[in-house]
Design a protein around this motif. Structure first.
Motif, PDB file in Angstrom:
ATOM      1  N   THR A  22      54.767  22.428  98.301  1.00  0.00           N
ATOM      2  CA  THR A  22      55.686  21.697  98.665  1.00  0.00           C
ATOM      3  C   THR A  22      54.935  20.580  99.798  1.00  0.00           C
ATOM      4  OG1 THR A  22      55.855  23.134 100.684  1.00  0.00           O
ATOM      5  CG2 THR A  22      57.370  23.432  98.957  1.00  0.00           C
ATOM      6  N   VAL A  23      55.712  19.749 100.190  1.00  0.00           N
ATOM      7  CA  VAL A  23      55.186  18.677 101.067  1.00  0.00           C
ATOM      8  C   VAL A  23      54.733  19.375 102.463  1.00  0.00           C
ATOM      9  CG1 VAL A  23      55.752  16.657 102.521  1.00  0.00           C
ATOM     10  CG2 VAL A  23      56.033  16.629 100.137  1.00  0.00           C
ATOM     11  N   ARG A  24      55.390  20.026 102.884  1.00  0.00           N
ATOM     12  CA  ARG A  24      55.085  20.864 104.102  1.00  0.00           C
ATOM     13  C   ARG A  24      54.093  21.394 104.043  1.00  0.00           C
ATOM     14  NH1 ARG A  24      59.293  23.675 107.962  1.00  0.00           N
ATOM     15  NH2 ARG A  24      60.424  21.947 107.222  1.00  0.00           N
ATOM     16  N   ALA A  25      53.782  22.602 103.098  1.00  0.00           N
ATOM     17  CA  ALA A  25      52.645  23.242 102.580  1.00  0.00           C
ATOM     18  C   ALA A  25      51.256  22.017 102.419  1.00  0.00           C
ATOM     19  CB  ALA A  25      52.699  24.153 101.421  1.00  0.00           C
ATOM     20  N   ALA A  26      51.355  21.127 101.993  1.00  0.00           N
ATOM     21  CA  ALA A  26      50.382  20.189 101.921  1.00  0.00           C
ATOM     22  C   ALA A  26      49.780  19.620 103.109  1.00  0.00           C
ATOM     23  CB  ALA A  26      50.684  19.119 100.853  1.00  0.00           C
ATOM     24  N   ALA A  27      50.845  19.181 103.959  1.00  0.00           N
ATOM     25  CA  ALA A  27      50.678  18.795 104.995  1.00  0.00           C
ATOM     26  C   ALA A  27      50.140  19.635 106.118  1.00  0.00           C
ATOM     27  CB  ALA A  27      52.069  18.417 105.949  1.00  0.00           C
ATOM     28  N   GLN A  28      50.273  20.930 106.045  1.00  0.00           N
ATOM     29  CA  GLN A  28      49.480  21.907 106.765  1.00  0.00           C
ATOM     30  C   GLN A  28      48.250  22.082 106.370  1.00  0.00           C
ATOM     31  OE1 GLN A  28      51.539  25.763 106.744  1.00  0.00           O
ATOM     32  NE2 GLN A  28      50.828  26.571 108.700  1.00  0.00           N
ATOM     33  N   LYS A  29      47.999  22.122 105.186  1.00  0.00           N
ATOM     34  CA  LYS A  29      46.641  22.335 104.601  1.00  0.00           C
ATOM     35  C   LYS A  29      45.654  21.165 104.905  1.00  0.00           C
ATOM     36  CE  LYS A  29      43.342  23.439 101.403  1.00  0.00           C
ATOM     37  NZ  LYS A  29      42.499  24.365 101.901  1.00  0.00           N
ATOM     38  N   GLY A  31      46.392  18.898 107.556  1.00  0.00           N
ATOM     39  CA  GLY A  31      46.301  18.854 108.910  1.00  0.00           C
ATOM     40  C   GLY A  31      46.982  17.393 109.314  1.00  0.00           C
ATOM     41  N   ILE A  32      48.014  17.042 108.533  1.00  0.00           N
ATOM     42  CA  ILE A  32      48.692  15.657 108.686  1.00  0.00           C
ATOM     43  C   ILE A  32      50.190  15.985 108.714  1.00  0.00           C
ATOM     44  CG2 ILE A  32      47.022  14.134 107.826  1.00  0.00           C
ATOM     45  CD1 ILE A  32      48.363  14.165 105.388  1.00  0.00           C
ATOM     46  N   SER A  33      50.976  15.023 109.249  1.00  0.00           N
ATOM     47  CA  SER A  33      52.408  15.357 109.327  1.00  0.00           C
ATOM     48  C   SER A  33      52.935  15.138 108.048  1.00  0.00           C
ATOM     49  CB  SER A  33      53.101  14.380 110.106  1.00  0.00           C
ATOM     50  OG  SER A  33      53.010  13.052 109.648  1.00  0.00           O
ATOM     51  N   LYS A  34      54.328  15.882 107.872  1.00  0.00           N
ATOM     52  CA  LYS A  34      55.033  15.816 106.506  1.00  0.00           C
ATOM     53  C   LYS A  34      55.271  14.158 106.193  1.00  0.00           C
ATOM     54  CE  LYS A  34      58.396  18.198 107.862  1.00  0.00           C
ATOM     55  NZ  LYS A  34      59.609  18.823 107.892  1.00  0.00           N
ATOM     56  N   SER A  35      55.831  13.382 107.365  1.00  0.00           N
ATOM     57  CA  SER A  35      56.084  11.914 107.027  1.00  0.00           C
ATOM     58  C   SER A  35      54.808  11.184 106.414  1.00  0.00           C
ATOM     59  CB  SER A  35      56.464  11.414 108.319  1.00  0.00           C
ATOM     60  OG  SER A  35      57.389  11.979 108.941  1.00  0.00           O
ATOM     61  N   THR A  36      53.803  11.694 106.811  1.00  0.00           N
ATOM     62  CA  THR A  36      52.404  10.869 106.234  1.00  0.00           C
ATOM     63  C   THR A  36      52.109  11.509 104.825  1.00  0.00           C
ATOM     64  OG1 THR A  36      51.286  11.205 108.345  1.00  0.00           O
ATOM     65  CG2 THR A  36      49.992  10.512 106.447  1.00  0.00           C
ATOM     66  N   VAL A  37      52.262  12.486 104.533  1.00  0.00           N
ATOM     67  CA  VAL A  37      52.330  13.082 103.233  1.00  0.00           C
ATOM     68  C   VAL A  37      53.441  12.312 102.189  1.00  0.00           C
ATOM     69  CG1 VAL A  37      52.545  15.061 101.666  1.00  0.00           C
ATOM     70  CG2 VAL A  37      51.528  15.389 103.721  1.00  0.00           C
TER      71      VAL A  37
END
Length: 82
Positions: A22-29, A31-37
């Motif tokens: 998910t976008v959330r998991a990619a953002a966490q991986k 180290g950036i925000s979901k908005s940026t992803v």
């Protein structure tokens, strides 16, 4: 993960496709925000790599279709105290 936005968008897209995440998991991986992803994937990526964008879009559409199911499971766990 600052620097070249095109490179970041490609790396994000490849990670999402390879791991079907998910976008959330990619953002966490990364180290950036979901908005940026989301901005990298939906706005920047189609400008320079349309093929990769189509592939990642398919994964995100599946995630979007399953979102309500994951939410229900999370709610069940919350109220069962898991």
């Amino acid at each position: 993960m600052k620097g070249n936005m095109e490179e970041r968008a490609e790396r994000l897209a490849q990670y999402i496709i390879e791991n079907r995440t998910t976008v959330r998991a990619a953002a966490q991986k990364f180290g950036i925000s979901k908005s940026t992803v989301h901005k990298d994937i939906s706005e920047r990526l189609p400008q320079f790599n349309r093929v990769l964008y189509q592939q990642v879009k398919e994964v995100l559409e599946v995630n979007k279709a399953q979102r309500h199911i994951r939410g229900g499971i999370a709610t069940r766990k919350k109220y069962r105290g898991e």
